[in-house]
Scaffold this motif. Sequence first.
Motif, PDB file in Angstrom:
ATOM      1  N   GLY A   1       0.958  -1.050  -0.024  1.00 30.46           N
ATOM      2  CA  GLY A   1       0.197  -0.087   0.057  1.00 30.46           C
ATOM      3  C   GLY A   1       0.773   1.108   0.068  1.00 30.46           C
ATOM      4  O   GLY A   1       2.154   1.318  -0.304  1.00 30.46           O
TER       5      GLY A   1
ATOM      6  N   CYS B   1      -9.718   1.564   1.261  1.00 28.61           N
ATOM      7  CA  CYS B   1      -9.490   0.528   0.287  1.00 28.61           C
ATOM      8  C   CYS B   1     -10.190   0.602  -0.874  1.00 28.61           C
ATOM      9  O   CYS B   1     -11.582   0.874  -1.056  1.00 28.61           O
TER      10      CYS B   1
ATOM     11  N   HIS C   1      -2.667  -5.873   1.984  1.00 31.07           N
ATOM     12  CA  HIS C   1      -4.121  -5.914   2.003  1.00 31.07           C
ATOM     13  C   HIS C   1      -4.391  -5.668   0.537  1.00 31.07           C
ATOM     14  O   HIS C   1      -4.225  -4.584   0.016  1.00 31.07           O
TER      15      HIS C   1
ATOM     16  N   GLU D   1     -11.674   6.577   3.485  1.00 28.16           N
ATOM     17  CA  GLU D   1     -11.136   6.578   4.602  1.00 28.16           C
ATOM     18  C   GLU D   1     -11.978   7.255   5.722  1.00 28.16           C
ATOM     19  O   GLU D   1     -12.833   7.951   5.333  1.00 28.16           O
TER      20      GLU D   1
ATOM     21  N   ARG E   1      -4.801   1.025   1.336  1.00 27.36           N
ATOM     22  CA  ARG E   1      -4.608  -0.304   1.493  1.00 27.36           C
ATOM     23  C   ARG E   1      -3.433  -0.893   2.466  1.00 27.36           C
ATOM     24  O   ARG E   1      -2.481  -1.652   2.456  1.00 27.36           O
ATOM     25  N   GLN E   2      -3.425   0.018   3.494  1.00 24.71           N
ATOM     26  CA  GLN E   2      -2.722  -0.405   4.913  1.00 24.71           C
ATOM     27  C   GLN E   2      -3.219  -1.366   5.599  1.00 24.71           C
ATOM     28  O   GLN E   2      -4.443  -1.634   5.966  1.00 24.71           O
ATOM     29  N   PRO E   3      -2.538  -2.521   5.921  1.00 21.00           N
ATOM     30  CA  PRO E   3      -3.063  -3.799   6.399  1.00 21.00           C
ATOM     31  C   PRO E   3      -3.201  -3.808   7.859  1.00 21.00           C
ATOM     32  O   PRO E   3      -2.702  -4.177   8.658  1.00 21.00           O
TER      33      PRO E   3
ATOM     34  N   THR F   1      -8.578  -2.525   6.219  1.00 20.72           N
ATOM     35  CA  THR F   1      -7.451  -1.210   6.208  1.00 20.72           C
ATOM     36  C   THR F   1      -8.038   0.081   7.308  1.00 20.72           C
ATOM     37  O   THR F   1      -7.378   0.798   7.314  1.00 20.72           O
TER      38      THR F   1
END
Length: 294
Positions: free
Chosen positions: A25, A237, A163, A243, A30-32, A232
């Motif tokens: 990401g 995502c 992710h 967000e 797309r941060q896991p 995320t």
Amino acid sequence: MKSKLMALEDAVKLVPSGSSVAFGGSILRRQPMAFVREMIRQGKKDLTVYGYPCGLATDTLAGVGAVKRVEAVYTGLFQFGMSYNFRRAVENGELEIKDYPEVAQAARYQAAAMNIDFIVTKDLLGTGMAKYNPEDIVEMVSPFTGEKYHAVKAIKPDFTVLHEYVADEYGNVQWPDHRDADDLDMLFAKGSRRLIVTVEKIVPHNQITSRPNMTFIPHSWVEAVVEVPFGTHPAPCDAFYDEDDDHMALYQKLAKEGTWYEEYAKKFIYGTKDHWDYLDKAMSASHMAKLIVR
């Protein structure tokens, strides 16, 4: 093919403390985050984090003292401002950082994807980066033209965690029809030693085979795949949800003052037993519905 499907808790158990981990990401996208929160619940620490532009995953881990080193081109939270936890840890001498320009960092991932130890670039010429990072950057001369280059060391972390969008139980991961840029996730995946992918949805294998051109990570690269809807949050995502501005505002308010961040971590990480418990505490069903991309 064998099933790679795994529970989040079990996938996180694969990563021991002291590991080097590349998070895919970019900044917020797309941060896991579900994976990161479970890492914290399980007490993972002394991590080396690799990223491209790092963001919320790195800042969250830095906020609880779980990271010892970060190698990236940038760490921040985009429109929400600077990465307060990360910055505070660096200023206090608790976290070592290595900075690279975007092109040079991308080249290091490209080298890993090509299964070579280094790659050459001209992007660092005229800078002092080799002087301050001799273990990863070495000046060299082309054997063909005599021109100067730098050899930069490939990034080969112990684990890569991404992710993504959808996958089948075997770990074949696909793009959605509409998405933003995919950053370096494909390079991350191809160059990984051990790849763990969390996805928004596990779909039947015949759905994957009906659209083979949308597969960008094949099952043979993947060690574990985990279904984690809203994985995320509070970051976005692509093609699934935006967000969460309200939650990010709270996160930043508490992260700006280090002692206040303990309140955030206590409520939303240590005070949750799993990802589903986190979602119950983090937002109402009506708020969740507002974030979904239609």
